[in-house]
Scaffold this motif. Sequence first.
Motif, short mmCIF file in Angstrom:
data_model
loop_
_atom_site.label_atom_id
_atom_site.label_comp_id
_atom_site.label_asym_id
_atom_site.label_seq_id
_atom_site.Cartn_x
_atom_site.Cartn_y
_atom_site.Cartn_z
N LEU A 165 41.93 -23.93 -67.27
CA LEU A 165 40.84 -23.05 -66.80
C LEU A 165 39.60 -23.93 -66.62
O LEU A 165 39.25 -24.69 -67.54
N VAL A 166 38.95 -23.83 -65.46
CA VAL A 166 37.70 -24.58 -65.28
C VAL A 166 36.53 -23.61 -65.21
O VAL A 166 36.64 -22.52 -64.64
N VAL A 167 35.43 -24.01 -65.84
CA VAL A 167 34.20 -23.21 -65.86
C VAL A 167 33.18 -23.92 -64.98
O VAL A 167 32.95 -25.13 -65.15
N ALA A 168 32.59 -23.19 -64.03
CA ALA A 168 31.62 -23.78 -63.11
C ALA A 168 30.21 -23.35 -63.53
O ALA A 168 29.94 -22.15 -63.66
N ILE A 169 29.35 -24.33 -63.75
CA ILE A 169 27.98 -24.05 -64.20
C ILE A 169 27.07 -23.80 -62.98
O ILE A 169 27.08 -24.57 -62.03
N GLY A 170 26.29 -22.73 -63.06
CA GLY A 170 25.43 -22.36 -61.93
C GLY A 170 23.95 -22.50 -62.20
O GLY A 170 23.14 -22.39 -61.28
N GLY A 199 30.21 -23.00 -50.47
CA GLY A 199 31.08 -23.47 -51.54
C GLY A 199 30.29 -24.10 -52.67
O GLY A 199 29.06 -24.19 -52.63
N PHE A 200 31.01 -24.55 -53.68
CA PHE A 200 30.41 -25.08 -54.92
C PHE A 200 30.52 -26.61 -54.89
O PHE A 200 31.63 -27.16 -55.00
N PRO A 201 29.39 -27.32 -54.76
CA PRO A 201 29.46 -28.78 -54.75
C PRO A 201 29.73 -29.32 -56.16
O PRO A 201 29.15 -28.81 -57.12
N ILE A 202 30.61 -30.31 -56.25
CA ILE A 202 31.00 -30.82 -57.57
C ILE A 202 29.97 -31.85 -58.05
O ILE A 202 29.69 -32.84 -57.36
N GLY A 203 29.40 -31.57 -59.24
CA GLY A 203 28.50 -32.54 -59.88
C GLY A 203 29.30 -33.43 -60.81
O GLY A 203 30.02 -34.32 -60.38
N ARG A 204 29.23 -33.13 -62.11
CA ARG A 204 30.00 -33.91 -63.09
C ARG A 204 31.20 -33.09 -63.57
O ARG A 204 31.19 -31.86 -63.50
N ILE A 205 32.22 -33.79 -64.05
CA ILE A 205 33.42 -33.10 -64.56
C ILE A 205 33.63 -33.49 -66.02
O ILE A 205 33.93 -34.66 -66.32
N PHE A 206 33.40 -32.53 -66.91
CA PHE A 206 33.63 -32.73 -68.35
C PHE A 206 34.95 -32.06 -68.72
O PHE A 206 35.24 -30.96 -68.25
N CYS A 207 35.74 -32.72 -69.56
CA CYS A 207 37.04 -32.16 -69.95
C CYS A 207 37.10 -32.07 -71.47
O CYS A 207 36.73 -33.02 -72.18
N VAL A 208 37.59 -30.93 -71.96
CA VAL A 208 37.75 -30.74 -73.40
C VAL A 208 39.16 -31.18 -73.78
O VAL A 208 40.12 -30.79 -73.12
N GLY A 209 39.28 -31.98 -74.82
CA GLY A 209 40.60 -32.44 -75.27
C GLY A 209 41.14 -31.54 -76.37
O GLY A 209 40.38 -30.99 -77.17
N ARG A 210 42.46 -31.39 -76.38
CA ARG A 210 43.16 -30.67 -77.47
C ARG A 210 42.53 -29.33 -77.79
O ARG A 210 42.11 -29.09 -78.92
N ASN A 211 42.48 -28.45 -76.79
CA ASN A 211 41.85 -27.15 -77.02
C ASN A 211 42.86 -26.03 -77.18
O ASN A 211 42.50 -24.86 -77.18
N GLY A 222 26.56 -27.24 -60.63
CA GLY A 222 27.49 -28.23 -60.06
C GLY A 222 28.41 -28.83 -61.11
O GLY A 222 29.48 -29.34 -60.79
N ASP A 223 28.00 -28.77 -62.39
CA ASP A 223 28.86 -29.32 -63.44
C ASP A 223 30.08 -28.41 -63.63
O ASP A 223 29.98 -27.18 -63.55
N LEU A 224 31.22 -29.05 -63.89
CA LEU A 224 32.47 -28.32 -64.14
C LEU A 224 32.98 -28.70 -65.52
O LEU A 224 32.91 -29.88 -65.91
N ILE A 225 33.47 -27.71 -66.26
CA ILE A 225 34.05 -27.98 -67.58
C ILE A 225 35.52 -27.58 -67.52
O ILE A 225 35.85 -26.39 -67.36
N MET A 226 36.40 -28.56 -67.67
CA MET A 226 37.83 -28.26 -67.74
C MET A 226 38.14 -28.03 -69.21
O MET A 226 37.83 -28.87 -70.06
N THR A 227 38.73 -26.86 -69.52
CA THR A 227 38.73 -26.39 -70.91
C THR A 227 39.98 -26.75 -71.72
O THR A 227 40.19 -26.22 -72.79
N GLY A 228 40.80 -27.68 -71.20
CA GLY A 228 41.98 -28.12 -71.96
C GLY A 228 43.25 -27.43 -71.48
O GLY A 228 43.20 -26.41 -70.80
#
Length: 231
Positions: free
Chosen positions: A83-88, A22-34, A194-200
């Motif tokens: 939509l979340v983007v997982a960085i590899g 599985g994908f271990p979670i590092g940091r979670i960044f979220c984009v606002g108002r996208n 491990g970084d995840l970007i939540m795209t709004g």
Amino acid sequence: MVSPMFELPAIPVIPVEGQETGFPIGRIFCVGRNYAAHAAEMGVEVDREKPFYFTKSAANAVLSGAEVSYPKGTENFHHEMELVVAIGRPLSEVSPTAARAAIFGYGCALDMTRRDLQLSERKKQRPWSLGKDLEAGSVFAPLTSAAEWGPVADQRIWLTVNDEPRQDATLAELVWSVEEILCHLSGFYDLRAGDLIMTGTPAGVGPVVAGDRIEGGITGLGNVRLSLSPS
Ligand SMILES: CC(=O)CC(=O)C(=O)O
């Protein structure tokens, strides 16, 4: 090296479709108002000059299927489907092509929000942490690799509460594309596996109450589910 004086709860590892690891979670960044329509329903305009971000703690993340209690400190708890983007791979100050190569995969996620606290903080020009970073405040469905899912285009993104439609849009409505977000964000952080970007979230956010069942999906990705335990 000192040993820890107590154990911390384990951070969840997100399952990946068709893989044993599985994908271990590092940091979670979220984009606002996208999504312009969501910005409008929040009474604000999209900033077309630059994206902006807030963060959520990995320690507060849960996996799809969780049943959690209605959180404390709020009387207006909202769903936000994303939509979340997982960085590899490591990513720093890159071009769009390099940004694409660093994406491991994609998934469905919920950015659960104490809206009353977010809005009162916003009004006072304070950070949104109390509104956005709460226990079980981010929920992740199993990821699908980028190779398997393909590029972000006009896939449908939707959410229901107790099977009633609440959010329904397409990823073509994203104001900042995934590549643009990664180029911009990697100018401020050395992004890493491990970084995840939540795209709004698209329009249609709204309140949920104890006993509700929330389900969201994006075409071709595994659905995300959350239940709020009845009081
Ligand atoms: C204004 C918001 O709710 C920020 C956010 O979480 C989003 O746009 O998504």
